[in-house]
Scaffold this motif. Sequence first.
Motif, PDB file in Angstrom:
ATOM      1  N   UNK A  59     -13.898   9.796   4.887  1.00  0.00           N
ATOM      2  CA  UNK A  59     -12.533   9.596   4.403  1.00  0.00           C
ATOM      3  C   UNK A  59     -12.076   8.154   4.605  1.00  0.00           C
ATOM      4  N   UNK A  60     -12.489   7.519   5.699  1.00  0.00           N
ATOM      5  CA  UNK A  60     -12.131   6.108   5.905  1.00  0.00           C
ATOM      6  C   UNK A  60     -12.780   5.227   4.854  1.00  0.00           C
ATOM      7  N   UNK A  61     -14.026   5.566   4.481  1.00  0.00           N
ATOM      8  CA  UNK A  61     -14.685   4.792   3.425  1.00  0.00           C
ATOM      9  C   UNK A  61     -13.953   4.948   2.084  1.00  0.00           C
ATOM     10  N   UNK A  62     -13.273   6.056   1.906  1.00  0.00           N
ATOM     11  CA  UNK A  62     -12.596   6.300   0.638  1.00  0.00           C
ATOM     12  C   UNK A  62     -11.167   5.772   0.612  1.00  0.00           C
ATOM     13  N   UNK A  63     -10.522   5.612   1.743  1.00  0.00           N
ATOM     14  CA  UNK A  63      -9.141   5.119   1.769  1.00  0.00           C
ATOM     15  C   UNK A  63      -9.055   3.606   1.967  1.00  0.00           C
ATOM     16  N   UNK A  64     -10.054   3.023   2.587  1.00  0.00           N
ATOM     17  CA  UNK A  64     -10.012   1.572   2.847  1.00  0.00           C
ATOM     18  C   UNK A  64      -9.871   0.766   1.560  1.00  0.00           C
ATOM     19  N   UNK A  65     -10.591   1.078   0.461  1.00  0.00           N
ATOM     20  CA  UNK A  65     -10.416   0.286  -0.767  1.00  0.00           C
ATOM     21  C   UNK A  65      -9.008   0.343  -1.334  1.00  0.00           C
ATOM     22  N   UNK A  66      -8.269   1.426  -1.087  1.00  0.00           N
ATOM     23  CA  UNK A  66      -6.905   1.537  -1.607  1.00  0.00           C
ATOM     24  C   UNK A  66      -5.983   0.535  -0.918  1.00  0.00           C
ATOM     25  N   UNK A  67      -6.059   0.433   0.403  1.00  0.00           N
ATOM     26  CA  UNK A  67      -5.236  -0.535   1.120  1.00  0.00           C
ATOM     27  C   UNK A  67      -5.575  -1.964   0.690  1.00  0.00           C
ATOM     28  N   UNK A  68      -6.855  -2.203   0.467  1.00  0.00           N
ATOM     29  CA  UNK A  68      -7.272  -3.540   0.057  1.00  0.00           C
ATOM     30  C   UNK A  68      -6.716  -3.877  -1.326  1.00  0.00           C
ATOM     31  N   UNK A  69      -6.731  -2.928  -2.250  1.00  0.00           N
ATOM     32  CA  UNK A  69      -6.212  -3.180  -3.590  1.00  0.00           C
ATOM     33  C   UNK A  69      -4.704  -3.428  -3.571  1.00  0.00           C
ATOM     34  N   UNK A  70      -3.970  -2.684  -2.752  1.00  0.00           N
ATOM     35  CA  UNK A  70      -2.527  -2.886  -2.664  1.00  0.00           C
ATOM     36  C   UNK A  70      -2.198  -4.264  -2.102  1.00  0.00           C
ATOM     37  N   UNK A  71      -2.930  -4.670  -1.115  1.00  0.00           N
ATOM     38  CA  UNK A  71      -2.687  -5.992  -0.542  1.00  0.00           C
ATOM     39  C   UNK A  71      -2.983  -7.094  -1.548  1.00  0.00           C
ATOM     40  N   UNK A  72      -4.027  -6.914  -2.338  1.00  0.00           N
ATOM     41  CA  UNK A  72      -4.344  -7.914  -3.356  1.00  0.00           C
ATOM     42  C   UNK A  72      -3.268  -7.981  -4.434  1.00  0.00           C
ATOM     43  N   UNK A  73      -2.543  -6.870  -4.662  1.00  0.00           N
ATOM     44  CA  UNK A  73      -1.441  -6.862  -5.621  1.00  0.00           C
ATOM     45  C   UNK A  73      -0.132  -7.329  -5.010  1.00  0.00           C
ATOM     46  N   UNK A  74      -0.139  -7.686  -3.745  1.00  0.00           N
ATOM     47  CA  UNK A  74       1.056  -8.189  -3.073  1.00  0.00           C
ATOM     48  C   UNK A  74       1.951  -7.116  -2.509  1.00  0.00           C
ATOM     49  N   UNK A  75       1.482  -5.885  -2.446  1.00  0.00           N
ATOM     50  CA  UNK A  75       2.269  -4.778  -1.891  1.00  0.00           C
ATOM     51  C   UNK A  75       1.727  -4.521  -0.486  1.00  0.00           C
ATOM     52  N   UNK A  76       2.444  -5.013   0.499  1.00  0.00           N
ATOM     53  CA  UNK A  76       1.953  -4.930   1.881  1.00  0.00           C
ATOM     54  C   UNK A  76       2.787  -4.003   2.756  1.00  0.00           C
ATOM     55  N   UNK A  77       4.054  -3.788   2.415  1.00  0.00           N
ATOM     56  CA  UNK A  77       4.904  -2.916   3.222  1.00  0.00           C
ATOM     57  C   UNK A  77       4.444  -1.465   3.048  1.00  0.00           C
ATOM     58  N   UNK A  78       4.260  -0.719   4.134  1.00  0.00           N
ATOM     59  CA  UNK A  78       3.781   0.673   4.030  1.00  0.00           C
ATOM     60  C   UNK A  78       4.656   1.549   3.143  1.00  0.00           C
ATOM     61  N   UNK A  79       5.978   1.388   3.223  1.00  0.00           N
ATOM     62  CA  UNK A  79       6.864   2.198   2.392  1.00  0.00           C
ATOM     63  C   UNK A  79       6.722   1.835   0.914  1.00  0.00           C
ATOM     64  N   UNK A  80       6.614   0.530   0.643  1.00  0.00           N
ATOM     65  CA  UNK A  80       6.428   0.092  -0.738  1.00  0.00           C
ATOM     66  C   UNK A  80       5.060   0.546  -1.274  1.00  0.00           C
ATOM     67  N   UNK A  81       4.088   0.516  -0.393  1.00  0.00           N
ATOM     68  CA  UNK A  81       2.776   0.992  -0.794  1.00  0.00           C
ATOM     69  C   UNK A  81       2.838   2.478  -1.179  1.00  0.00           C
ATOM     70  N   UNK A  82       3.558   3.242  -0.360  1.00  0.00           N
ATOM     71  CA  UNK A  82       3.694   4.669  -0.639  1.00  0.00           C
ATOM     72  C   UNK A  82       4.401   4.899  -1.975  1.00  0.00           C
ATOM     73  N   UNK A  83       5.448   4.120  -2.243  1.00  0.00           N
ATOM     74  CA  UNK A  83       6.172   4.242  -3.516  1.00  0.00           C
ATOM     75  C   UNK A  83       5.277   3.858  -4.694  1.00  0.00           C
ATOM     76  N   UNK A  84       4.539   2.768  -4.541  1.00  0.00           N
ATOM     77  CA  UNK A  84       3.656   2.325  -5.624  1.00  0.00           C
ATOM     78  C   UNK A  84       2.561   3.362  -5.908  1.00  0.00           C
ATOM     79  N   UNK A  85       2.019   3.947  -4.845  1.00  0.00           N
ATOM     80  CA  UNK A  85       0.998   4.973  -5.041  1.00  0.00           C
ATOM     81  C   UNK A  85       1.570   6.208  -5.742  1.00  0.00           C
TER      82      UNK A  85
END
Length: 571
Positions: free
Chosen positions: A405-431
Amino acid sequence: MTRETPPPGEGQSSDQPLTRRALRRARQQQSQSSSEFSGTGYRHSGASSSGAVPPPVPAVTESDSDVPFDQENPQPRSRREARLMEERRRERGSLFDQEQIEREHKRADDERRAAEAKARAEAAARAAEEQRRAHREKDRILQHIREQNAAWAMPKVETEEATPLPEEQLAETEAYQTEAIEIIEANKSGTVVDEHRDLLGYQTIELADTPAEELLANRRRKNRKKTLVLLTSLGVFALAIVVVAMFISNVMGDAAPKDFPGPGGEQVDFTVQQGEGTISIANRLTEEGVVASTRAFMDALSTNTSDREIQPGEYQMRSEMKASDAVDRLLEEADKVHYIAIRPGLRVSEVYKEISESTGLSEDDITAAAKPADFGLPADAETLEGYIRPGEYRVPVDAKPKDILKDMTAPTFKALEELGVTDPEEQYRALTIASILVGEANPEDYPKVAGIIENRLKPNNPQTNGYLQIDATVIYGLDVRRLQFTNEEKADKSNPYNSYAHKGLPPGPIGAPSQKALEAAANPEENDFYYWVTTNIETGETKFAKTYAEHNRYKAEYDEYCKDNPDICGN
């Protein structure tokens, strides 16, 4: 004429014929008798109440008048007589109808038999005429043949005696005559002359002045030409068979397929595509110089005793490998890892099922390992829904559920950071928005639909007043997979994901978002639209509207499509 009066007490027979004048006279007498005994209660069917018996009514006969009574429709004198008369009429009518039907059947049978007899006579006449015509034609042809034979026997110089026909020519002439007779006997239709004119010797009539030797020479030349053409055709066909056999022998011959001795040279990075077949893999290995031939690889694969299959992924091969070594390398790598494929839009429960089927781990163990807090998710996240990154994964065979599961969720956090979405709440909204895009729109429409979602989320917008009104969220809350739902389900407030009953975004993501959906959610397109509907699921045609009235017209198109395609819409 005489009148006969029956004895007192006897009634008149209903079958006795009456005239009109006699009937009228009888009625007058009966009326007079009734007036004389009016105080006695007289009834026609019995004695009076006082015991007096009325005088008998004299009987009348047909001889009393020359005017005949209507015997076809006599008048009944009582109800019983009327009923009997009606029954007799029905019997007479039934007998008449039956007789009429029998007469019609007899007439139809007579006409049919007459027509059949006429047809047989005409057929016999035609057959006799055809036979006579065939005999006449036969006689005419035989006469021509006899004349031709005589012409061939005629000398070409003036002599007193005719030169006899050579034996060879005579045998050939008799053969033609025999063949002509056989053709005539086999064809009685009269068309034998036109269809077999050459066989019957008609060409010899025009060549009456040609010497017999020249005729025979011409015929032999024609026969030799036909023979030559036949032999040439057979030769070409045989040559074609030899060429094809040589080609097949060269491609699929008994010789061993070309193969490298091994063990191989430089490293070659080789990728097996998802869904790629073994023949395609063998062809590409040959093109890249890993194996010597496709056949060598396929033979090695067929003789390999392993029950494993080649899995998609990256493989480190070598140039000029022995085919059996290449097969072992691909199958060994497959034995060391588990292959897992996650598609965009899969729900977290479906992801766990895919992992279980690929690795053999139980879904309960995987679910127990998926604690949001252990993966850095915000407090609002109750599951890993939306954080699983779609793609292909190859995990070690001894990997633990949490590691997978960590191998599957790590790419999602990396993609959000590359899009400039770093706040956890904003990340949750964007997802959340990105997962809605995957469930509701076509990839090319993601940016536009993301802008519509932002327009609807505005509390004071003039169209939805802050309600998202998206079907995909309602269906997710119902935990089903279909495109439509009932009005009761649409009004159900107990469904927390019902965006028709609750304002704002749903509690969380509704599936695994793709990279393109994440990009659209992070950078939505600004527009004035509030509605969209895919009017054709198969083609993906989507129509956008600024008002609800316009949207309803497009919605009617979608309803009509689903009416015609219930299997696609899940009705």
